[in-house]
Each structure stands twice: as structure tokens, then as C-alpha cells.
Design a protein around this motif. Structure first.
Motif, PDB file in Angstrom:
ATOM      1  N   ILE A   7       0.845  -1.210   0.000  1.00  0.00           N
ATOM      2  CA  ILE A   7       0.000   0.000   0.000  1.00  0.00           C
ATOM      3  C   ILE A   7       0.874   1.252   0.000  1.00  0.00           C
ATOM      4  N   ALA A   8       1.890   1.240   0.872  1.00  0.00           N
ATOM      5  CA  ALA A   8       2.773   2.413   0.967  1.00  0.00           C
ATOM      6  C   ALA A   8       3.491   2.672  -0.360  1.00  0.00           C
ATOM      7  N   GLN A   9       3.984   1.594  -0.977  1.00  0.00           N
ATOM      8  CA  GLN A   9       4.703   1.748  -2.247  1.00  0.00           C
ATOM      9  C   GLN A   9       3.772   2.263  -3.339  1.00  0.00           C
ATOM     10  N   GLU A  10       2.565   1.730  -3.364  1.00  0.00           N
ATOM     11  CA  GLU A  10       1.562   2.166  -4.344  1.00  0.00           C
ATOM     12  C   GLU A  10       1.262   3.670  -4.189  1.00  0.00           C
ATOM     13  N   LEU A  11       1.089   4.109  -2.938  1.00  0.00           N
ATOM     14  CA  LEU A  11       0.799   5.533  -2.695  1.00  0.00           C
ATOM     15  C   LEU A  11       1.991   6.400  -3.095  1.00  0.00           C
ATOM     16  N   PHE A  12       3.180   5.914  -2.796  1.00  0.00           N
ATOM     17  CA  PHE A  12       4.402   6.631  -3.170  1.00  0.00           C
ATOM     18  C   PHE A  12       4.473   6.784  -4.701  1.00  0.00           C
ATOM     19  N   ASP A  13       4.148   5.692  -5.404  1.00  0.00           N
ATOM     20  CA  ASP A  13       4.263   5.692  -6.872  1.00  0.00           C
ATOM     21  C   ASP A  13       3.199   6.568  -7.548  1.00  0.00           C
ATOM     22  N   VAL A  14       1.984   6.579  -7.004  1.00  0.00           N
ATOM     23  CA  VAL A  14       0.915   7.356  -7.671  1.00  0.00           C
ATOM     24  C   VAL A  14       0.960   8.838  -7.289  1.00  0.00           C
ATOM     25  N   TYR A  15       1.716   9.164  -6.236  1.00  0.00           N
ATOM     26  CA  TYR A  15       1.612  10.514  -5.667  1.00  0.00           C
ATOM     27  C   TYR A  15       1.787  11.647  -6.692  1.00  0.00           C
ATOM     28  N   ASP A  16       2.813  11.556  -7.516  1.00  0.00           N
ATOM     29  CA  ASP A  16       3.107  12.698  -8.392  1.00  0.00           C
ATOM     30  C   ASP A  16       1.954  13.017  -9.340  1.00  0.00           C
ATOM     31  N   ASN A  17       1.146  12.006  -9.666  1.00  0.00           N
ATOM     32  CA  ASN A  17      -0.036  12.274 -10.498  1.00  0.00           C
ATOM     33  C   ASN A  17      -1.262  12.661  -9.679  1.00  0.00           C
ATOM     34  N   GLN A  18      -1.226  12.418  -8.384  1.00  0.00           N
ATOM     35  CA  GLN A  18      -2.419  12.656  -7.545  1.00  0.00           C
ATOM     36  C   GLN A  18      -2.331  13.939  -6.741  1.00  0.00           C
ATOM     37  N   LYS A  19      -1.157  14.548  -6.677  1.00  0.00           N
ATOM     38  CA  LYS A  19      -1.051  15.781  -5.889  1.00  0.00           C
ATOM     39  C   LYS A  19      -1.731  16.926  -6.631  1.00  0.00           C
ATOM     40  N   ILE A  20      -2.050  17.979  -5.908  1.00  0.00           N
ATOM     41  CA  ILE A  20      -2.606  19.176  -6.549  1.00  0.00           C
ATOM     42  C   ILE A  20      -1.434  19.970  -7.120  1.00  0.00           C
ATOM     43  N   GLN A  21      -1.390  20.017  -8.442  1.00  0.00           N
ATOM     44  CA  GLN A  21      -0.201  20.568  -9.108  1.00  0.00           C
ATOM     45  C   GLN A  21      -0.011  22.068  -8.840  1.00  0.00           C
ATOM     46  N   GLU A  22      -1.128  22.770  -8.575  1.00  0.00           N
ATOM     47  CA  GLU A  22      -1.042  24.231  -8.373  1.00  0.00           C
ATOM     48  C   GLU A  22      -0.296  24.603  -7.094  1.00  0.00           C
ATOM     49  N   ILE A  23      -0.198  23.677  -6.154  1.00  0.00           N
ATOM     50  CA  ILE A  23       0.461  24.023  -4.885  1.00  0.00           C
ATOM     51  C   ILE A  23       1.967  23.837  -5.050  1.00  0.00           C
ATOM     52  N   THR A  24       2.681  24.962  -5.057  1.00  0.00           N
ATOM     53  CA  THR A  24       4.120  24.881  -5.282  1.00  0.00           C
ATOM     54  C   THR A  24       4.929  25.586  -4.188  1.00  0.00           C
ATOM     55  N   SER A  25       4.240  26.167  -3.199  1.00  0.00           N
ATOM     56  CA  SER A  25       4.939  26.853  -2.120  1.00  0.00           C
ATOM     57  C   SER A  25       4.193  26.596  -0.826  1.00  0.00           C
ATOM     58  N   ARG A  26       4.958  26.504   0.291  1.00  0.00           N
ATOM     59  CA  ARG A  26       4.281  26.268   1.569  1.00  0.00           C
ATOM     60  C   ARG A  26       3.760  27.573   2.174  1.00  0.00           C
ATOM     61  N   ARG A  27       4.035  28.678   1.497  1.00  0.00           N
ATOM     62  CA  ARG A  27       3.459  29.950   1.957  1.00  0.00           C
ATOM     63  C   ARG A  27       2.175  30.203   1.199  1.00  0.00           C
ATOM     64  N   PHE A  28       1.041  30.026   1.853  1.00  0.00           N
ATOM     65  CA  PHE A  28      -0.243  30.336   1.219  1.00  0.00           C
ATOM     66  C   PHE A  28      -1.241  30.748   2.287  1.00  0.00           C
ATOM     67  N   THR A  29      -2.313  31.386   1.844  1.00  0.00           N
ATOM     68  CA  THR A  29      -3.316  31.901   2.773  1.00  0.00           C
ATOM     69  C   THR A  29      -4.543  30.989   2.758  1.00  0.00           C
ATOM     70  N   GLN A  30      -5.480  31.283   3.649  1.00  0.00           N
ATOM     71  CA  GLN A  30      -6.731  30.524   3.655  1.00  0.00           C
ATOM     72  C   GLN A  30      -7.461  30.695   2.322  1.00  0.00           C
TER      73      GLN A  30
END
Ligand SMILES: [Zn+2]
Length: 392
Positions: A7-30
């Protein structure tokens, strides 16, 4: 390979396609976060409930997902500048919205009800600061409940009485694992419920979840997982939520080389949180040996951001030169004129730093250092560090 590892390996492998691509910085507002949630809400995979308001009147929302009998409360960013897990929670919501028939998604939805508060301190997030707009560290307000944000969290816990809790934070990126020079990527804690730190069934169950996370993370970042100090803090939420009957695990995202925005640690949060939810859903966490968690080395501080090694420093004209290392901690600052982020390097130690690790090492063997600019506890622009080593 065990099912947990698969399960962990599967989640690791699919992550790059499943993340929200617009989020590129840890500085963001509500406002940014709500904009990312918007397209996901249309799918009606989860419900949004308003659970209170911040000191400055921002609505704090809880997102509910799944309709299983076991309730799990996850909260992030009670410290406004600790956004790593918030990004991972958004990625998890994206995964659940895109992959409705995925076996992990189906199992979690069927067995669990997730109650997620992804940004408890929106006023702090607006300023990218730890504390609330009323200057309070809300993680020291679980007893007095002076702040509206602390009241929101306690009310939700008391109303739903969840069986499990995930308390999601970022720690100083300069912690290391035990006596090693390995940076702590993730630190874990199943908090104590009183000063004796004795186990009870609620805490033991939390330790089993922490053991799942330990095993999962060890696949990807072995040697970079530490245990957070379990001294009882009577005013903190993790300790109290555990005391109030919710088996709670603290996940602290630390540091990773060349990853100031913590995108790799965001991915590790996604894998760790979802893997442990899957293990709660299929009850496999019960088989876990808590010693995997308990044996983790403690968070220690053996790291500077940059170390210049083996330079020759003549501190002033009246003394002889010595061979020294120079340690720097690099922090982000907002340039008041441009509004842009700049990196400021503070000189924090001079001497033998051979027992310290560093994100960046600069070899100055046999070279003179610019004594005029090396003053303890003073800062220079990050770009100027290499210039302290004189050319031959
Ligand atoms: Zn925190």
C-alpha cells in the motif's frame, strides 16, 4: 512484500499524479486553500461544515469524508507557518475525489469517517506566523481555551469523540535523529496523558498507529525518522486530546536537503497519513509491535544549515590563527523594499563542528577566512557565505 508495504509503495508511486499541481509553495493563505478546495467540492465526495471563526473572523471549516463507524480527527496548521501537512491533506482530498474506486479509497470511506480541519489558525497563516492574531500559541491554550481557535478544536473533539486523532505540525528543520548527523525528516509522538508518562489503552493504540507510520516511512527515508520528546505538556492539545480519549499521533515535518518548500515531506505526509488510515480501516494496525515506534532515536540538534569546514581564522591582529569550522543557520526573510523572500545566514558557532551535520558543506581547508565579517550571532546575506573563504 507485506500488504502494508504494498500500500505504501503504491501511494508513493501514484503521488506525483495525484497531488494538486497548483500548490508549489508552503506559503499560502486561507483564500488560496479555499480556491484549491473549490473544484474538489463539486464532486460531492466530502462535505464542508463551518465549525467556528478565528479571532479575525475567518470561518474555520471541517471537511468530512467517508461514512464508516470509526471516526478519525485530523487537524493541521494550528501554527500558521506549519503548512506541510495542510498541503498533504489537500492532496489526499484530491486523491479521494479522482480515484473513487481505488481499493484504499473504498476501504477508508467504508470503514472510517474522516473529520479534517486543514487550517486551524488562518490568521497566523495569513501572516505566515506561528501564533494566532491575538499573539497566542494555541497549542498552549488547551486548558484555558481563551482563543476562539482552541475552542473550535476542543468543541469538535468533544462533539464527535473520535477514536483516532492526527495532530499535524512542522518542527525546526535542523533536528537530527539521535546521535547521527541525519536530518529528521519526520518526528513522531504518541503523547503522554500525565507526568508519569504511563501507557493506557488509548495511548497504546496511538503507539500502534505510530509504529505503522514508522514502518512505512522507513521504506523511503530510513534513518531520518525520530521520536519527539514525550514530556507531558499539560497545556498542549496532543496531550489533552489523548487524555480525552482520542488515540492521537503527532506528526512533525522537519527538514530535507534542497527542499525549503518541503515538497518531498509533503509527499511523505501523504504516504504516511493514508497508509495509517488504511491500517486503521482494515484493523491491521492492531498487529503492530509498538517497539518499532518506541525504539526510534530521539530528536536531537546536531545540524546547521551550512558549515564551512577547516578554514583558518585569525580573529584579530593580537592572536594567532586557528583551524575552525563556521556554522550558519539560514532563515527566510521578507525584503521590505521588494516584498520578495531573501535568505539571511546567521553565524551561530565557530570551532570544532565535526560532530555536526549540514545541509550544505563548504570545504575551506588551508584557506584564510575573512575575520572582519565573522562575528558570532550576526547575519550576512546567504549569497555572501562563500566569499568568506579567501582565494589563495
Ligand atoms: Zn507546531
Amino acid at each position: 512484500m507485506s500488504l502494508q508495504a504494498q500500500i505504501a509503495q503504491e501511494l508513493f508511486d501514484v503521488y506525483d499524479n495525484q497531488k494538486i499541481q497548483e500548490i508549489t509553495s508552503r506559503r499560502f493563505t486561507q483564500e488560496d486553500m479555499l480556491r484549491w478546495f473549490q473544484p474538489l467540492e463539486k464532486a460531492r465526495v466530502f462535505q464542508k461544515t463551518d465549525v467556528g471563526k478565528s479571532a479575525e473572523g475567518k470561518t474555520i471549516s471541517m471537511y468530512t469524508l467517508g461514512n464508516g463507524p470509526t471516526k478519525v480527527l485530523l487537524w493541521s496548521q494550528m501554527h500558521g507557518d506549519e503548512a506541510t501537512a495542510t498541503m498533504a491533506l489537500l492532496d489526499i482530498f484530491n486523491f479521494f475525489t479522482q480515484q473513487t474506486s481505488h481499493p484504499i479509497v473504498k476501504s477508508v470511506r467504508e470503514k472510517l469517517t474522516l473529520l479534517v480541519i486543514p487550517m486551524l489558525n488562518p490568521d497566523g497563516a495569513e501572516r505566515f506566523q506561528r501564533r494566532t492574531a491575538q499573539l497566542i500559541d494555541m497549542n498552549r491554550d488547551a486548558l484555558q481555551l481563551e482563543t476562539p481557535e482552541a475552542r473550535v478544536l476542543k468543541e469538535v473533539q468533544q462533539k464527535y469523540k473520535p477514536e483516532f486523532g492526527f495532530n499535524l505540525h512542522d518542527q525546526d528543520p535542523r533536528y537530527t535523529v539521535g546521535q547521527s548527523k541525519n536530518v529528521t525528516a519526520i518526528a513522531l509522538l504518541a503523547p503522554a496523558t500525565d507526568g508519569t508518562r504511563a501507557d493506557n489503552p488509548v495511548r497504546t493504540r496511538a503507539k500502534k498507529v505510530a509504529a505503522v507510520i514508522t514502518a512505512v516511512l522507513s521504506r523511503f527515508i530510513s534513518g531520518h525518522v525520530a521520536k519527539y520528546d514525550d514530556t507531558f505538556e499539560p497545556r498542549a492539545f496532543g496531550d489533552n486530546v489523548q487524555r480525552w480519549g482520542t488515540s492521537t499521533v503527532l506528526i512533525e515535518s522537519g527538514g530535507w536537503p534542497q527542499d525549503r518548500d518541503k515538497m518531498f515531506l509533503r509527499k511523505m505526509n501523504f504516504v504516511a497519513i493514508l497508509s495509517s488510515l488504511a491500517a486503521i480501516a482494515d484493523a491491521s494496525f492492531l498487529d503492530e509491535d509498538i517497539s518499532a515506534y518506541e525504539r526510534l532515536p530521539l530528536n536531537t540538534k546536531n545540524l546547521y544549515d551550512v558549515v564551512v569546514r577547516n578554514g583558518r581564522l585569525r580573529a584579530n591582529e593580537s592572536v594567532a590563527p586557528l583551524k575552525v569550522d563556521v556554522g550558519f543557520n539560514v532563515d527566510e526573510e521578507i525584503d521590505p523594499s521588494s516584498g520578495k523572500i531573501r535568505l539571511s545566514a546567521k553565524i551561530v558557532d565557530v570551532g570544532d563542528l565535526s560532530t555536526y551535520g549540514a545541509f550544505e558543506e563548504i570545504d575551506a581547508a588551508g584557506r584564510d577566512l575573512d575575520a572582519g565579517r565573522i562575528r558570532l550571532e550576526t547575519s550576512i546575506p546567504y549569497e555572501d557565505i562563500r566569499g568568506l573563504v579567501k582565494q589563495k
